[in-house]
Design an enzyme around this catalytic site. Sequence first.
Site, PDB file in Angstrom:
ATOM      1  N   CYS A 127      58.166  42.679  30.517  1.00  0.00           N
ATOM      2  CA  CYS A 127      59.283  42.105  29.785  1.00  0.00           C
ATOM      3  C   CYS A 127      58.751  41.388  28.561  1.00  0.00           C
ATOM      4  O   CYS A 127      57.745  40.699  28.633  1.00  0.00           O
ATOM      5  CB  CYS A 127      60.004  41.086  30.646  1.00  0.00           C
ATOM      6  SG  CYS A 127      61.579  41.702  31.246  1.00  0.00           S
ATOM      7  N   VAL A 128      59.419  41.534  27.464  1.00  0.00           N
ATOM      8  CA  VAL A 128      58.989  40.828  26.268  1.00  0.00           C
ATOM      9  C   VAL A 128      59.248  39.335  26.417  1.00  0.00           C
ATOM     10  O   VAL A 128      58.549  38.502  25.879  1.00  0.00           O
ATOM     11  CB  VAL A 128      59.734  41.365  25.028  1.00  0.00           C
ATOM     12  CG1 VAL A 128      59.132  40.819  23.769  1.00  0.00           C
ATOM     13  CG2 VAL A 128      59.687  42.885  25.013  1.00  0.00           C
TER      14      VAL A 128
END
Lengths: 350, 464
Positions: A127-128
């Site tokens: 996930c960013v």
Amino acid sequence: MAASMSSSCCLSSLRLIPFKRTFFSSVNPPSKNLILRPIPSFLRTIVTFQKIPTVIVPPLSASSSSPSSSVDLQPIEELPPKLQEIVKLFQSVQEPKAKYEQLLFYGKNLKPLDSRFKTRENKVEGCVSQVWVRAFFDEERNVVYEADSDSVLTKGLAALLVNGLSGRPVTEILRVTPDFAVLLGLQQSLTPSRNNGFLNMLKLMQKKALSLEVKADDGTSESTTDEASVVEVDLESKPPSVVEVEESESVSKIVALGSRGMRIREKLDKELTPDELEVEDVSYQHAGHAAVRGSAGDDGETHFNLRVVSDAFQGKSLVKRHRMVYDLLQEELQSGLHALSIVAKTPAEV
Amino acid sequence: MEGVAMKLPSFKSLAPTAISVASTFSIRRSLSFARRSSSLSAATITADSEPVSLGHRARKDFRILHQEVNGSKLVYLDSAATSQKPAAVLEALQNYYEFYNSNVHRGIHYLSAKATDEFELARKKVARFINASDSREIVFTRNATEAINLVAYSWGLSNLKPGDEVILTVAEHHSCIVPWQIVSQKTGAVLKFVTLNEDEVPDIDMLREMISEKTKLVAVHHVSNVLASSLPIEEIVVWAHEVGAKVLVDACQSVPHMVVDVQKLNADFLVASSHKMCGPTGIGFLYGKSDLLLAMPPFLGGGEMISDVFLDHSTYAEPPSRFEAGTPAIGEAIALGAACDYLSDIGMPKIHEYEVELAKYLYETLASVPDVRIYGPRPSESVQRAALCSFNVEGLHPTDLATFLDQQHGVAIRSGHHCAQPLHRYLGVNASARASLYFYNTKEDVDSFIVALADTVSFFNSFK
């Protein structure tokens, strides 16, 4: 099922598929395509001589406003009931901005996660932003989820999953594939990297559900192996649909166009006066698809590949072009046409 | 053949029917005046008010910029991640494949000779672009990361001993940290990191003090891809050379935007990527001083880099071939040469001047948005920022910001750690958003960005 049209396969169009069919191909060799002029309507068959198996449906076409695609999607009925509701809600909201608002609304109402649960094991990889998910059993051995994120959009996505999957039994949760992300219509609103996070969130939630089951079943070895094999089958049978790779077969299959195919051809021919028009019935590729069984109106003509080259697309974005085609085929879409895969170009782009 | 790196006329004359796309760019001809005349006359047109700005003129060469995304006009503000390519560069690449593609260096036939000539000419162009004294000091690599790895594995492994020190800064790109970590583990060398001062730039005094007899290498960026600050490389080289240390300069963010003169800097190694300077991906280069390269063992082994090959041993070629194993990215190198030509035609000083102005405008307008925190130094008389801003908005995750900007406004920025995790950790944030400009951006692009940003902030604020 092929229609009862003439089985004499007239080779009405012979095409050399250009090497690269990307949206951004700005340099083209002097045209070497052997594309013939618009096919007179009395010729019933279209032959695609060869399909290059590595054509990746450009992300742009996956981002068209149509809810359908030509790839097999898990039917919505197989999802847990709450998730079905959520999917339908998002489908009813058309405008991207409104979808965001809906998503943010979900996120806002998500029960916050206690910081002691924001551990490494609970963190979603890929996930960013930072996302944590926690899972535990309730008294009836249903899985309860809690989640949090520092990004409000991701929190919204997490909330979707939490609301949709919480309180359900493990087997039901494990059956869910990421296909429904497409149905949400959020995929086109969310960049691929974020979507990966969505995928990974789902995977982590499923993994946690499974490990809860395994831990609880410590005595009974049989059921755990059952679970494990069920998981194996499920998680690997349907590939993630984040980027849709066209599962084309490099087999030349001659399919005569049925009445729907003909209607599609006529409509597009009339309204778009295309330089090139190809209508290919690929319903046979989706014969096993649950939605096809019984819901098709016309001899099982449910999935088509369209290739349209027309001046009418000049100056329009890809989304607008696809919308044009869909608008023209509204009747068909409402009477059993399930999915269209569209290539829409202007003559200059070919 | 020619010892001077001239720009060859393009190969359009060989095939008049080819590349019909070029004729659709009618404005290319208006830039043709710059091709024929010297760069002096081009420099007389300053980036001032009435004449159309450099950004507006240059935009016409970049077809990719003229499109809509998600229903809005594309505003591309991510050039620090990769630049866009002008038609001339694309043409050069196409020309190569269409008219003289052939393997280089060992062929006898006509096509091969032509390909080799063009390939080596590209090398000369790159050398000239950074004012290297000899084109043999240019080693073509896949990108800057590979170039740094080349130095680390080739020079580093044979020169670093236990206790030797390598000086880096906390603001380095991962590609200038990780290779040194790997090599220092293998050799027993020690990595030391310069931290930031209160202006949010690497502390030069600290750097100077760190340099000691133990220092063997100082590896630093020229311009930071997050902070937009630049380091005084010339001085650093002087300090390093005093103790016999070498200096490697990561010039990825400087070579595309300003005049970089390796002789003036006197750096020992310098790396840059083609794709950040209007060239294609898949090619970059290492500049190394001749005597250093001559003493370095090979990095990758294979064809092209050898002299004689036996079953049990081989002898190696002279640099730069020694470090170019296998068939190179020939077309890409030639296109990089074309990119050097294109940039030189405009003139690097002119590009730099334009960008300094644009950088100031970006910083000032961005800083005026409430709750925005920009990283790096404030621009001033003595401090010139690069044309990029990494920033955060209070209470808003940069990814949310970037997503909304893209989806609702067609503005392309980057969010994340920009390959500088240590720097973000040092600054105390997980991620940041970054808007970065190049000479094909305009003030209007900045304006669009700010408007979109304000809209985004208010959208998310309404949910708080």
